[in-house]
Write an enzyme that holds these catalytic residues in place. Sequence first.
Site, PDB file in Angstrom:
ATOM      1  N   LYS A 112      32.989   9.880 -32.688  1.00 19.65           N
ATOM      2  CA  LYS A 112      31.859  10.047 -31.808  1.00 19.65           C
ATOM      3  C   LYS A 112      31.962  10.353 -30.157  1.00 19.65           C
ATOM      4  O   LYS A 112      31.286  11.134 -29.397  1.00 19.65           O
ATOM      5  CB  LYS A 112      30.861   8.844 -32.010  1.00 19.65           C
ATOM      6  CG  LYS A 112      30.595   8.780 -33.564  1.00 19.65           C
ATOM      7  CD  LYS A 112      29.404   7.940 -33.766  1.00 19.65           C
ATOM      8  CE  LYS A 112      28.949   7.897 -35.442  1.00 19.65           C
ATOM      9  NZ  LYS A 112      29.916   7.371 -35.995  1.00 19.65           N
TER      10      LYS A 112
HETATM   11  C1  LIG Z   1      29.978   7.661 -37.584  1.00 19.33           C
HETATM   12  C2  LIG Z   1      30.996   7.256 -38.208  1.00 19.33           C
HETATM   13  C3  LIG Z   1      31.368   7.673 -39.465  1.00 19.33           C
HETATM   14  C4  LIG Z   1      29.935   8.462 -40.382  1.00 19.33           C
HETATM   15  O1  LIG Z   1      29.835   9.888 -39.463  1.00 19.33           O
HETATM   16  P1  LIG Z   1      28.152  10.756 -39.914  1.00 19.33           P
HETATM   17  O2  LIG Z   1      28.589  11.856 -38.876  1.00 19.33           O
HETATM   18  O3  LIG Z   1      27.372   9.582 -39.511  1.00 19.33           O
HETATM   19  O4  LIG Z   1      28.586  11.099 -41.198  1.00 19.33           O
HETATM   20  C5  LIG Z   1      32.352   7.519 -40.118  1.00 19.33           C
HETATM   21  N1  LIG Z   1      33.390   7.060 -39.769  1.00 19.33           N
HETATM   22  C6  LIG Z   1      33.171   6.256 -38.479  1.00 19.33           C
HETATM   23  C7  LIG Z   1      34.287   5.394 -37.873  1.00 19.33           C
HETATM   24  C8  LIG Z   1      32.057   6.677 -37.605  1.00 19.33           C
HETATM   25  O5  LIG Z   1      32.161   5.936 -36.471  1.00 19.33           O
END
Ligand SMILES: *Cc1c(COP(=O)(O)O)cnc(C)c1O
Length: 460
Positions: A112
């Site tokens: 993210k």
């Molecule tokens: C947010 C997240 C996900 C899921 O990603 P999305 O974009 O919500 O599908 C998977 N793994 C980790 C470690 C995350 O932080």
Amino acid sequence: MRYISTRGNAPELTFEEAMLTGLARDGGLYVPAEIPTMSRDEIAALAGLPYEEVAYRVMRPFLGDSFSDDEFRGAVERAYAGFGHGARAPMVQLGPNHHLLELFHGPTLAFKDFAMQLIGQLFQIALSRRGEKVTIVGATSGDTGSAAIEAFRGLDAVDVFILYPHGRVSEVQRRQMTTPVEDNVHALALHGTFDDCQAKLKDMFNDFEFRDEVRLAGVNSINWARVLAQVVYYFSAATSLGAPEREISFTVPTGNFGDIFAGYIAKQMGLPVKRLVVATNKNDILHRALSTGDYTTGEVYSTITPSMDIQVSSNFERALFYAYGQDGAAVAQLMAELKDGGFHISQGALEALQDHFSSGRSDEHETSATITEALKSMGELLCPHSAVGVKVAEEQLGDEVMVTLATAHPAKFPDAVEAATGQRPPLPPRMADLYERSERVTEVENDLNTLETLIRDRRT
Ligand SMILES: *Cc1c(COP(=O)(O)O)cnc(C)c1O
């Protein structure tokens, strides 16, 4: 470049407006009115370029005149300067046809950061130009919140409130949200699940009086600018493995469908992506929906992959919008049915989805076993989310090259990793004192009025 709502009933916005707004006023999500494309030559030319240059070339056409070329270049440079790896998104090979894309070298050790660090820079440029201040409220199952706080801490044009489900995030995730000392950072532990947090966030956006009063802005994965930032690493990974000459498939540990939807956008832009494989944990609504068309919500189970403990996947609405031929009214109808527990995807739309997406699931035992096995046979320490991806990818391996997205660093989920391998993954040296810093957090009931009052009072 104009942005339209997936529910077809909100004003069209520029990139900057869509970024500052988040959720559309009709409850929908913003998407570009037309998706820009890149030619085969333009795609081939990306191979081997620095990540920042790939980012600039892939994203620039989506911005219109919201930012000048120089402003945008500067934002991209600053966004990724703090990453702990020169390649930003390096890859390691797991097997003859299987590669792992490491997206965890940013400041909070999860993918993210790629989007959030860039959004922080773009918000700062846009708001200081406008002389405005906004209140960012985010709902998180763990990683979004820390990434948002890290991106916005100390910016005077922004207050950032993060709602996370009390007791349902890992200790590292919690500490990353509760230890920043800046006054504009507010961590809120909600008594409920992630879906409750997400529902409250939507309710706040739908309370127009409150929304306008505090100048509410959203940076959850529904924010178009976040999706866009994630499109970049599909291009950097695929071109370094031989695209556009070779077709590449991607497996993505999925919760809110933002990361994998970015892969769909990359494909629409012209990147030769063969399959996009949705990997879910035991909360497998997306796997069921993509196999049978049945999108019925149920109970949310807590797992060792908390960032995927989700029943309602917000960004799936964008995929539905395209699967239904960009029919906003049809999407609005489905979302109304969702309020009453679920909907059924029409046969035509399901086939359109299945043209691009396949899916699989990994239960708790399989995820653990994959962590154990990956260390033993590949020397790779996986975080549980990445392990869900690797497990599902291995089931689906065909002739084509597969890239699995490693979404978090193993040290972010040390208990699950230690249980599976006997090894406790250490935090990178730059965050080694996380466990000593003091925490600051407010517990809140799952109630809209209480939350809105708290946010009004706490704004700086
Ligand atoms: C947010 C997240 C996900 C899921 O990603 P999305 O974009 O919500 O599908 C998977 N793994 C980790 C470690 C995350 O932080």
